[in-house]
Write a protein that holds these residues in place. Structure first.
Motif, PDB file in Angstrom:
ATOM      1  N   ALA A  16      37.718 -17.226  29.616  1.00  0.00           N
ATOM      2  CA  ALA A  16      36.279 -17.163  29.900  1.00  0.00           C
ATOM      3  C   ALA A  16      35.495 -16.879  28.624  1.00  0.00           C
ATOM      4  CB  ALA A  16      35.992 -16.098  30.959  1.00  0.00           C
ATOM      5  N   ASP A  17      36.006 -15.982  27.801  1.00  0.00           N
ATOM      6  CA  ASP A  17      35.340 -15.689  26.522  1.00  0.00           C
ATOM      7  C   ASP A  17      35.264 -16.950  25.672  1.00  0.00           C
ATOM      8  OD1 ASP A  17      35.156 -12.932  27.152  1.00  0.00           O
ATOM      9  OD2 ASP A  17      37.122 -12.524  26.238  1.00  0.00           O
ATOM     10  N   LEU A  18      36.362 -17.687  25.608  1.00  0.00           N
ATOM     11  CA  LEU A  18      36.405 -18.901  24.789  1.00  0.00           C
ATOM     12  C   LEU A  18      35.452 -19.970  25.323  1.00  0.00           C
ATOM     13  CD1 LEU A  18      40.246 -19.020  24.165  1.00  0.00           C
ATOM     14  CD2 LEU A  18      38.459 -18.396  22.511  1.00  0.00           C
ATOM     15  N   LEU A  19      35.356 -20.092  26.636  1.00  0.00           N
ATOM     16  CA  LEU A  19      34.432 -21.069  27.224  1.00  0.00           C
ATOM     17  C   LEU A  19      32.980 -20.693  26.940  1.00  0.00           C
ATOM     18  CD1 LEU A  19      36.298 -21.658  30.590  1.00  0.00           C
ATOM     19  CD2 LEU A  19      36.129 -23.265  28.674  1.00  0.00           C
ATOM     20  N   ARG A  20      32.672 -19.407  26.993  1.00  0.00           N
ATOM     21  CA  ARG A  20      31.310 -18.976  26.655  1.00  0.00           C
ATOM     22  C   ARG A  20      31.012 -19.204  25.172  1.00  0.00           C
ATOM     23  NH1 ARG A  20      32.674 -14.891  30.421  1.00  0.00           N
ATOM     24  NH2 ARG A  20      31.520 -15.260  32.333  1.00  0.00           N
ATOM     25  N   MET A  21      32.011 -18.954  24.330  1.00  0.00           N
ATOM     26  CA  MET A  21      31.830 -19.221  22.900  1.00  0.00           C
ATOM     27  C   MET A  21      31.611 -20.711  22.652  1.00  0.00           C
ATOM     28  SD  MET A  21      34.495 -16.767  20.902  1.00  0.00           S
ATOM     29  CE  MET A  21      35.515 -15.876  22.064  1.00  0.00           C
ATOM     30  N   ALA A  22      32.319 -21.552  23.393  1.00  0.00           N
ATOM     31  CA  ALA A  22      32.145 -23.004  23.256  1.00  0.00           C
ATOM     32  C   ALA A  22      30.734 -23.412  23.674  1.00  0.00           C
ATOM     33  CB  ALA A  22      33.189 -23.745  24.085  1.00  0.00           C
ATOM     34  N   ALA A  23      30.248 -22.843  24.767  1.00  0.00           N
ATOM     35  CA  ALA A  23      28.881 -23.145  25.213  1.00  0.00           C
ATOM     36  C   ALA A  23      27.863 -22.703  24.163  1.00  0.00           C
ATOM     37  CB  ALA A  23      28.598 -22.452  26.551  1.00  0.00           C
ATOM     38  N   LEU A  24      28.062 -21.521  23.598  1.00  0.00           N
ATOM     39  CA  LEU A  24      27.164 -21.032  22.558  1.00  0.00           C
ATOM     40  C   LEU A  24      27.229 -21.930  21.324  1.00  0.00           C
ATOM     41  CD1 LEU A  24      25.196 -18.907  21.529  1.00  0.00           C
ATOM     42  CD2 LEU A  24      27.177 -17.543  20.807  1.00  0.00           C
ATOM     43  N   TYR A  25      28.440 -22.376  20.989  1.00  0.00           N
ATOM     44  CA  TYR A  25      28.597 -23.286  19.847  1.00  0.00           C
ATOM     45  C   TYR A  25      27.748 -24.550  20.062  1.00  0.00           C
ATOM     46  CZ  TYR A  25      30.578 -26.194  16.238  1.00  0.00           C
ATOM     47  OH  TYR A  25      30.701 -27.012  15.141  1.00  0.00           O
ATOM     48  N   ARG A  27      25.109 -24.915  21.953  1.00  0.00           N
ATOM     49  CA  ARG A  27      23.687 -24.571  21.868  1.00  0.00           C
ATOM     50  C   ARG A  27      23.228 -24.487  20.417  1.00  0.00           C
ATOM     51  NH1 ARG A  27      21.437 -23.456  26.636  1.00  0.00           N
ATOM     52  NH2 ARG A  27      22.674 -22.488  28.265  1.00  0.00           N
ATOM     53  N   ARG A  28      24.077 -23.933  19.576  1.00  0.00           N
ATOM     54  CA  ARG A  28      23.685 -23.699  18.180  1.00  0.00           C
ATOM     55  C   ARG A  28      23.862 -24.925  17.283  1.00  0.00           C
ATOM     56  NH1 ARG A  28      26.034 -17.643  16.921  1.00  0.00           N
ATOM     57  NH2 ARG A  28      24.461 -16.550  18.144  1.00  0.00           N
ATOM     58  N   HIS A  29      24.906 -25.718  17.546  1.00  0.00           N
ATOM     59  CA  HIS A  29      25.270 -26.767  16.591  1.00  0.00           C
ATOM     60  C   HIS A  29      25.179 -28.188  17.139  1.00  0.00           C
ATOM     61  CE1 HIS A  29      26.415 -23.566  13.935  1.00  0.00           C
ATOM     62  NE2 HIS A  29      27.169 -23.059  14.890  1.00  0.00           N
ATOM     63  N   GLY A  30      24.941 -28.326  18.429  1.00  0.00           N
ATOM     64  CA  GLY A  30      24.741 -29.643  19.009  1.00  0.00           C
ATOM     65  C   GLY A  30      25.954 -30.180  19.747  1.00  0.00           C
ATOM     66  N   TRP A  31      25.671 -31.130  20.600  1.00  0.00           N
ATOM     67  CA  TRP A  31      26.679 -31.738  21.479  1.00  0.00           C
ATOM     68  C   TRP A  31      26.922 -33.168  21.029  1.00  0.00           C
ATOM     69  CZ3 TRP A  31      25.247 -35.308  25.628  1.00  0.00           C
ATOM     70  CH2 TRP A  31      26.318 -35.663  26.446  1.00  0.00           C
ATOM     71  N   HIS A  32      28.125 -33.656  21.280  1.00  0.00           N
ATOM     72  CA  HIS A  32      28.528 -34.989  20.827  1.00  0.00           C
ATOM     73  C   HIS A  32      29.372 -35.662  21.909  1.00  0.00           C
ATOM     74  CE1 HIS A  32      29.804 -38.129  18.092  1.00  0.00           C
ATOM     75  NE2 HIS A  32      31.063 -37.838  18.349  1.00  0.00           N
ATOM     76  N   THR A  35      34.109 -38.485  20.481  1.00  0.00           N
ATOM     77  CA  THR A  35      35.193 -37.862  19.712  1.00  0.00           C
ATOM     78  C   THR A  35      34.911 -36.364  19.686  1.00  0.00           C
ATOM     79  OG1 THR A  35      33.949 -38.165  17.651  1.00  0.00           O
ATOM     80  CG2 THR A  35      35.579 -39.861  18.199  1.00  0.00           C
ATOM     81  N   TYR A  36      35.887 -35.587  19.196  1.00  0.00           N
ATOM     82  CA  TYR A  36      35.650 -34.142  19.095  1.00  0.00           C
ATOM     83  C   TYR A  36      34.387 -33.855  18.294  1.00  0.00           C
ATOM     84  CZ  TYR A  36      40.437 -33.006  20.667  1.00  0.00           C
ATOM     85  OH  TYR A  36      41.598 -32.863  21.373  1.00  0.00           O
ATOM     86  N   TYR A  37      34.280 -34.522  17.144  1.00  0.00           N
ATOM     87  CA  TYR A  37      33.152 -34.322  16.235  1.00  0.00           C
ATOM     88  C   TYR A  37      32.720 -35.692  15.726  1.00  0.00           C
ATOM     89  CZ  TYR A  37      35.999 -30.113  16.211  1.00  0.00           C
ATOM     90  OH  TYR A  37      36.771 -29.049  16.604  1.00  0.00           O
ATOM     91  N   PRO A  38      31.442 -35.867  15.391  1.00  0.00           N
ATOM     92  CA  PRO A  38      31.009 -37.190  14.914  1.00  0.00           C
ATOM     93  C   PRO A  38      31.663 -37.541  13.582  1.00  0.00           C
ATOM     94  CG  PRO A  38      29.223 -35.574  14.732  1.00  0.00           C
ATOM     95  CD  PRO A  38      30.356 -34.894  15.427  1.00  0.00           C
ATOM     96  N   THR A  39      32.024 -38.807  13.452  1.00  0.00           N
ATOM     97  CA  THR A  39      32.640 -39.264  12.198  1.00  0.00           C
ATOM     98  C   THR A  39      31.617 -39.299  11.069  1.00  0.00           C
ATOM     99  OG1 THR A  39      32.233 -41.551  12.837  1.00  0.00           O
ATOM    100  CG2 THR A  39      34.400 -40.635  13.368  1.00  0.00           C
ATOM    101  N   THR A  47      30.307 -26.734  10.722  1.00  0.00           N
ATOM    102  CA  THR A  47      29.858 -26.622  12.115  1.00  0.00           C
ATOM    103  C   THR A  47      29.199 -27.915  12.594  1.00  0.00           C
ATOM    104  OG1 THR A  47      27.799 -25.637  11.327  1.00  0.00           O
ATOM    105  CG2 THR A  47      29.541 -24.113  12.026  1.00  0.00           C
ATOM    106  N   PRO A  48      29.978 -28.984  12.742  1.00  0.00           N
ATOM    107  CA  PRO A  48      29.397 -30.236  13.223  1.00  0.00           C
ATOM    108  C   PRO A  48      29.125 -30.161  14.728  1.00  0.00           C
ATOM    109  CG  PRO A  48      31.768 -30.444  13.076  1.00  0.00           C
ATOM    110  CD  PRO A  48      31.416 -29.091  12.511  1.00  0.00           C
ATOM    111  N   PRO A  49      28.273 -31.044  15.245  1.00  0.00           N
ATOM    112  CA  PRO A  49      28.157 -31.155  16.698  1.00  0.00           C
ATOM    113  C   PRO A  49      29.549 -31.441  17.277  1.00  0.00           C
ATOM    114  CG  PRO A  49      26.483 -32.471  15.611  1.00  0.00           C
ATOM    115  CD  PRO A  49      27.425 -32.006  14.544  1.00  0.00           C
ATOM    116  N   ALA A  50      29.744 -31.105  18.542  1.00  0.00           N
ATOM    117  CA  ALA A  50      31.072 -31.268  19.140  1.00  0.00           C
ATOM    118  C   ALA A  50      30.961 -31.689  20.596  1.00  0.00           C
ATOM    119  CB  ALA A  50      31.853 -29.956  19.049  1.00  0.00           C
ATOM    120  N   CYS A  51      32.025 -32.293  21.099  1.00  0.00           N
ATOM    121  CA  CYS A  51      32.133 -32.536  22.536  1.00  0.00           C
ATOM    122  C   CYS A  51      32.563 -31.225  23.190  1.00  0.00           C
ATOM    123  CB  CYS A  51      33.122 -33.659  22.817  1.00  0.00           C
ATOM    124  SG  CYS A  51      34.854 -33.210  22.610  1.00  0.00           S
ATOM    125  N   ALA A  52      32.679 -31.194  24.493  1.00  0.00           N
ATOM    126  CA  ALA A  52      33.063 -29.968  25.195  1.00  0.00           C
ATOM    127  C   ALA A  52      34.410 -29.456  24.694  1.00  0.00           C
ATOM    128  CB  ALA A  52      33.119 -30.220  26.700  1.00  0.00           C
TER     129      ALA A  52
END
Length: 147
Positions: A16-25, A27-32, A35-39, A47-52
């Motif tokens: 649960a902590d990790l999922l909340r950290m992912a959500a915060l990530y 919010r702060r760095h963007g969603w993609h 791929t995991y991160y944009p090429t 800190t690139p944007p990331a997928c879930a």
């Protein structure tokens, strides 16, 4: 405890902590999507944007990792567990029912990758789902806020 004493800084980090950290990530760095991160993100960008799932990876590893199987065993376990908790939440609340030509269910689990990459998906939906999955985990695994 006296003011000169250092409080303990270790503790159990839950899925649960990790999922909340992912959500915060996100919010702060963007969603993609895709791929995991944009090429197009610079290789040195910490800190690139990331997928879930990429955001979960950032929460677990603390840095960009393009292949999570290359991490040490404990980090891999934490990553796979958090992704599994997220997948279970998606199965329960956001199922993608893919059926083949004969009417048989293709996947018994919702892929967090396909769910994230749905063209109609929004960043806020992903963030909300990560936070909801964390809340679900907490409701099943904690007693009065304690592990």
């Amino acid at each position: 405890m006296k003011a000169t004493q250092n409080p303990p800084t270790t503790g159990t980090v839950t899925p649960a902590d990790l999922l909340r950290m992912a959500a915060l990530y996100l919010r702060r760095h963007g969603w993609h999507q895709g791929t995991y991160y944009p090429t197009t993100a610079p290789a040195g960008c910490p800190t690139p944007p990331a997928c879930a799932v990429g955001a979960i990876g950032m929460a677990v590893a603390g840095h960009r990792v393009d292949h999570f199987y290359s991490l040490d065993f404990g980090t891999q376990v934490a990553f796979r567990t958090a992704v599994g908790v997220f997948t279970t939440h998606l199965d329960d609340y956001e199922p993608i029912c893919a059926v083949d030509d004969d009417g048989f269910l293709i996947d018994e689990h919702t892929s967090p990758y396909a769910w994230n990459d749905d063209p109609g998906r929004t960043a806020e939906q992903v963030i909300t789902a990560l936070e909801s999955a964390a809340d679900d985990w907490d409701s099943l695994h904690t007693d009065g806020g304690e592990n």
